[in-house]
Design an enzyme around this catalytic site. Structure first.
Site, short mmCIF file in Angstrom:
data_model
loop_
_atom_site.label_atom_id
_atom_site.label_comp_id
_atom_site.label_asym_id
_atom_site.label_seq_id
_atom_site.Cartn_x
_atom_site.Cartn_y
_atom_site.Cartn_z
N CYS A 53 0.84 -1.21 0.00
CA CYS A 53 0.00 0.00 0.00
C CYS A 53 0.87 1.25 0.00
O CYS A 53 0.53 2.25 -0.65
CB CYS A 53 -0.92 0.03 1.23
SG CYS A 53 -2.03 -1.37 1.29
N ARG A 136 -7.93 -4.43 -2.94
CA ARG A 136 -7.46 -3.28 -3.73
C ARG A 136 -8.48 -3.06 -4.85
O ARG A 136 -8.39 -3.68 -5.91
CB ARG A 136 -6.08 -3.56 -4.32
CG ARG A 136 -5.02 -3.82 -3.29
CD ARG A 136 -3.64 -3.95 -3.87
NE ARG A 136 -2.76 -4.52 -2.87
CZ ARG A 136 -2.24 -3.87 -1.84
NH1 ARG A 136 -2.48 -2.59 -1.68
NH2 ARG A 136 -1.47 -4.49 -0.96
C1 BEZ Z 1 0.60 -4.63 1.78
O1 BEZ Z 1 1.80 -4.81 1.77
O2 BEZ Z 1 0.08 -3.56 1.44
C2 BEZ Z 1 -0.29 -5.76 2.22
C3 BEZ Z 1 0.15 -7.04 1.98
C4 BEZ Z 1 -0.64 -8.09 2.40
C5 BEZ Z 1 -1.83 -7.86 3.06
C6 BEZ Z 1 -2.26 -6.55 3.28
C7 BEZ Z 1 -1.50 -5.49 2.85
#
Ligand code: BEZ
Length: 228
Positions: A53, A136
Site C-alpha cells: 500500500c 485493492r
Molecule cells: C501490503 O503490503 O500492502 C499488504 C500485503 C498483504 C496484506 C495486506 C497489505
C-alpha cells in the site's frame, strides 16, 4: 438500494456511483456530488502502514498532477481511523524514499472508513479475502457520477497506476470520438470503429471506407490517428 426489489446491490459498470458522505484527510466529502464535472478514481487499499500500500500511495501521490491534467481526481480509502491515516501519511512524507520519490505529501483525500460503510457500499470488503480489510478496488467514475470501470486486485498484488491512467484516457477517448480502443492501446495509437450494425453497413465499411479507415475484416476496422 435496488429501486425494484428494495434490496442492496453492488455498483456495476454503468450504474450511478453510490452516494456517501465521509471524513477524509482533506476534510469532509460528499461523493460523487463534490466531483461533478470531473473523473474520479476511488480506490481502496487493505491497510495503512503496509508495504505494498505504501508503494501504491507514493506512486499515486507522485502522479496527482498528471491525473489532474486529465481532469481526474484521486480518492483513497482504507478501513482505518483518521489518526492512523494521518500518522501513515506523515511517515511517508518524513521517512520513506521509494523509487526516486521522497518528501512526498499525499494531497488527495483518504477516507476514514473504520465503520466500513463506504467499503461495503462498493464491495471493497470481500469476506473470503478478509472481513476486516478492503481488497485493492478501483472505481473509475465519470463526470456525471457513473461507474465506468471496476478493478479488483488482491492484497498481494500492487496495482499498475500507469494502467489506471491509461484506462481513464481510453474512456475519455471512447466518449469523445465514439470509438473503442484495442488491446494494449496507448494514446496516439489507431482506434477501433464500433462493429457495424447491419449487413449494409458491413459491406459499406469494407468497400467504401474513408482514407483514414482500414479493415482487417468487416467487423474489425481501425481508424488511423493523426500522428504528431
Ligand atoms: C501490503 O503490503 O500492502 C499488504 C500485503 C498483504 C496484506 C495486506 C497489505
Amino acid at each position: 438500494m435496488d429501486e425494484n426489489t428494495n434490496s442492496f446491490r453492488l455498483p456495476l459498470i454503468g450504474d450511478p456511483a453510490p452516494a456517501f458522505t465521509a471524513k477524509t484527510t482533506q476534510g469532509d466529502i460528499n461523493f460523487p456530488a463534490d466531483y461533478n464535472g470531473k473523473w474520479v478514481i476511488l480506490f481502496s487499499h487493505p491497510a495503512d502502514f503496509t508495504p505494498v500500500c505504501t508503494t501504491e500511495f507514493m506512486t499515486f501521490g507522485s502522479m496527482q498532477e498528471e491525473f489532474r491534467s486529465i481532469n481526474t481526481e484521486l480518492v483513497g480509502l482504507s478501513i482505518d481511523s483518521m489518526y492512523s491515516h494521518i500518522a501513515w501519511l506523515r511517515t511517508i512524507k518524513e521517512k520513506i524514499e521509494y523509487n526516486g520519490i521522497k518528501d512526498l505529501e499525499i494531497k488527495f483525500p483518504v477516507i476514514e472508513d473504520i465503520s466500513m460503510n463506504v467499503a461495503k457500499l462498493f464491495g471493497m470488503v470481500q469476506p473470503n479475502s478478509s472481513t476486516t480489510q478492503a481488497v485493492r478496488a478501483v472505481f473509475i467514475v465519470d463526470p456525471k457520477g457513473i461507474v465506468r470501470l471496476i478493478m479488483y486486485y488482491p492484497a498481494a498484488v500492487g496495482r499498475n497506476m500507469q494502467e489506471i491512467k491509461r484506462a481513464v484516457v481510453a474512456l475519455q477517448k471512447a466518449d469523445a470520438d465514439a470509438i473503442a480502443t484495442p488491446a494494449n492501446w496507448q494514446p496516439g495509437d489507431d482506434v477501433i470503429l464500433p462493429p457495424p450494425g447491419s449487413c449494409g453497413t458491413a459491406k459499406e465499411r469494407v468497400e467504401q471506407h474513408p482514407d483514414d479507415v482500414y479493415c482487417l475484416d468487416w467487423f474489425l476496422c481501425f481508424k488511423k490517428e493523426k500522428k504528431g
